[in-house]
Design an enzyme around this catalytic site. Structure first.
Site, PDB file in Angstrom:
ATOM      1  N   HIS A  39       0.891  -1.160   0.000  1.00  0.00           N
ATOM      2  CA  HIS A  39       0.000   0.000   0.000  1.00  0.00           C
ATOM      3  C   HIS A  39       0.926   1.205   0.000  1.00  0.00           C
ATOM      4  O   HIS A  39       1.917   1.227   0.747  1.00  0.00           O
ATOM      5  CB  HIS A  39      -0.884   0.034   1.255  1.00  0.00           C
ATOM      6  N   CYS A 101      -4.461   1.983  -4.772  1.00  0.00           N
ATOM      7  CA  CYS A 101      -3.635   2.998  -4.109  1.00  0.00           C
ATOM      8  C   CYS A 101      -2.296   3.185  -4.812  1.00  0.00           C
ATOM      9  O   CYS A 101      -1.762   4.298  -4.851  1.00  0.00           O
ATOM     10  CB  CYS A 101      -3.423   2.640  -2.639  1.00  0.00           C
TER      11      CYS A 101
END
Length: 164
Positions: A39, A101
């Site tokens: 992430h 993301c």
């Protein structure tokens, strides 16, 4: 060059969502070593931004990558983020493999610095999907609906003149 323009550092915060499990289990499950399930977020103008909002509750990043500097002002950047949140990076457009993301961080990094984020991050979905286990899991993973936290709101809560 305009002397009123200042350069602001741009950093990529990288988090392992698996908290080390990918490194341990990927050889067994995928037949290849993965170092993490990444992430990412962009840090600029003293704040962290990711697909769906700003700030994070993931604790300290596993690593920080210096992406360069930007002359984009905070005001222009917030307008840019707002337009992304209303168009291509709305919550309902999130897709685990193709629009996530990391694609957000990559697009924002290029806007700010002209540089991409590291390929070991952006190539991870195709690495997973290239394995038999990844192909077997794809229909299940494609059926999961994920809405990033924060929806499409990118506001600077510290400034009194920012829209809430």
């Amino acid at each position: 060059m305009d002397q009123n323009v200042s350069a602001h550092p741009v950093r990529l915060y990288v988090y392992d969502l698996s908290r080390g499990m990918a490194r341990q289990l990927s050889p067994l499950m995928l037949g290849k070593q993965l170092d993490g399930v990444w992430h990412t977020a962009i840090v600029v103008h003293g704040e962290e931004f990711f697909y769906g909002g700003g700030g994070t509750q993931l604790g300290e990043p596993n690593s920080i990558v210096d992406l360069g500097f930007t002359e984009v002002t905070e005001e222009i950047f917030m307008e840019y983020l707002s337009s992304l949140g209303e168009s291509s990076y709305r919550g309902d457009r999130y897709h685990l493999f193709e629009h996530n993301c990391n694609t957000f961080s990559n697009e924002v990094a290029q806007f700010l610095t002209g540089n991409k984020i590291p390929s070991y991050i952006t190539d991870l979905p195709s690495e997973v999907l290239s394995t038999p286990f990844g192909q077997a899991l794809r229909p299940f993973l494609d059926s999961i609906t994920i809405s990033p936290p924060g929806g499409n709101s990118f506001t600077n809560r510290d400034r009194p003149d920012s829209a809430q």
